[in-house]
Design a protein around this motif. Structure first.
Motif, PDB file in Angstrom:
ATOM      1  N   GLU A 224       0.805  -1.376  -0.052  1.00 49.03           N
ATOM      2  CA  GLU A 224       0.132  -0.147  -0.087  1.00 49.03           C
ATOM      3  C   GLU A 224       0.926   1.230  -0.063  1.00 49.03           C
ATOM      4  N   ARG A 225       1.983   1.254   0.781  1.00 45.46           N
ATOM      5  CA  ARG A 225       2.764   2.431   0.940  1.00 45.46           C
ATOM      6  C   ARG A 225       3.463   2.601  -0.668  1.00 45.46           C
ATOM      7  N   ALA A 226       3.968   1.528  -1.531  1.00 43.77           N
ATOM      8  CA  ALA A 226       4.458   1.849  -2.344  1.00 43.77           C
ATOM      9  C   ALA A 226       3.639   1.986  -3.539  1.00 43.77           C
TER      10      ALA A 226
ATOM     11  N   LYS B 204       0.731   4.306  -2.981  1.00 41.14           N
ATOM     12  CA  LYS B 204       0.730   5.797  -2.554  1.00 41.14           C
ATOM     13  C   LYS B 204       1.735   6.633  -2.931  1.00 41.14           C
ATOM     14  N   ARG B 205       2.982   5.842  -2.845  1.00 37.85           N
ATOM     15  CA  ARG B 205       4.014   6.886  -3.090  1.00 37.85           C
ATOM     16  C   ARG B 205       4.597   6.766  -4.653  1.00 37.85           C
ATOM     17  N   GLY B 206       3.843   5.939  -5.416  1.00 36.39           N
ATOM     18  CA  GLY B 206       4.183   5.811  -6.654  1.00 36.39           C
ATOM     19  C   GLY B 206       5.538   5.050  -7.043  1.00 36.39           C
ATOM     20  N   ILE B 207       6.081   4.348  -6.151  1.00 35.76           N
ATOM     21  CA  ILE B 207       7.238   3.575  -6.153  1.00 35.76           C
ATOM     22  C   ILE B 207       7.222   2.336  -7.283  1.00 35.76           C
TER      23      ILE B 207
ATOM     24  N   ASN C 239      15.090   7.514  -0.191  1.00 40.11           N
ATOM     25  CA  ASN C 239      14.285   7.818   1.086  1.00 40.11           C
ATOM     26  C   ASN C 239      12.895   7.124   1.069  1.00 40.11           C
ATOM     27  N   ALA C 240      12.377   7.328  -0.429  1.00 44.86           N
ATOM     28  CA  ALA C 240      11.131   6.746  -0.613  1.00 44.86           C
ATOM     29  C   ALA C 240      10.941   5.501  -0.303  1.00 44.86           C
TER      30      ALA C 240
ATOM     31  N   LYS D  44      10.932   4.642   3.440  1.00 42.25           N
ATOM     32  CA  LYS D  44       9.618   4.736   3.734  1.00 42.25           C
ATOM     33  C   LYS D  44       8.690   3.656   3.620  1.00 42.25           C
ATOM     34  N   VAL D  45       8.888   3.227   2.384  1.00 43.83           N
ATOM     35  CA  VAL D  45       7.787   1.923   1.983  1.00 43.83           C
ATOM     36  C   VAL D  45       8.264   0.842   3.048  1.00 43.83           C
TER      37      VAL D  45
ATOM     38  N   LYS E 247       9.840   1.067   5.993  1.00 43.75           N
ATOM     39  CA  LYS E 247      10.065   1.176   7.424  1.00 43.75           C
ATOM     40  C   LYS E 247       9.076   0.235   8.542  1.00 43.75           C
TER      41      LYS E 247
END
Length: 141
Positions: A79-81, A83-86, A128-129, A132-133, A135
């Motif tokens: 979900e983090r990836a 949301k961040r467009g990773i 950094n992105a 955060k994914v 973390k």
């Protein structure tokens, strides 16, 4: 030889579900990073050559970090990836039962994003992105 440490602005990382067998961890990792190598030419270095002149295939220019997490954490990281467009590749539980790329893609396509039974993801992007994914993930032992 230059003694200066090489730092990368980007990061390649694999997150594996913590309940996989060893053979599954290795298999999933290989499949996941192939998606990064196959789509991001800048992450692959030049071919290797030994002292006898024998040439070998190139590899990633930078380290690949491997982490592990629970089934629940896999969903959180995914979900983090998103949301961040990773950019990331996914490996689902169903892929252990398939034997080719066509069936792999069909197995993923048959399941809605929120319902994917993820056993691994590989992420590539700004350091950094990616951090955060992932973390809260533990480094793979």
């Amino acid at each position: 030889m230059d003694d200066e440490t090489v730092r990368f602005d980007t990061k390649i990382a694999v997150l594996l579900r913590d309940d996989l067998a060893v053979w599954q961890r290795l298999n999933v990792t290989a499949f996941l990073v192939s998606g990064i190598a196959g789509t991001r030419a800048e992450v692959v270095g030049e071919a290797y050559q030994d002292a006898d002149g024998t040439t070998y295939l190139p590899m990633f220019r930078q380290p690949v970090m491997v982490f592990e997490g629970s089934k629940e954490f896999m969903r959180t990281a995914h979900e983090r990836a998103l949301k961040r467009g990773i950019e990331h590749s996914v490996f689902t539980q169903e892929l252990f039962a398939t034997g080719n790329d066509r069936d792999n893609r069909a197995a993923v396509k048959a399941v809605r994003t929120a319902e994917l039974d993820l056993v691994g993801i590989a992420v590539y992007g700004p350091r950094n992105a990616v951090d955060k994914v992932l973390k809260g993930a533990a480094k793979h032992p």
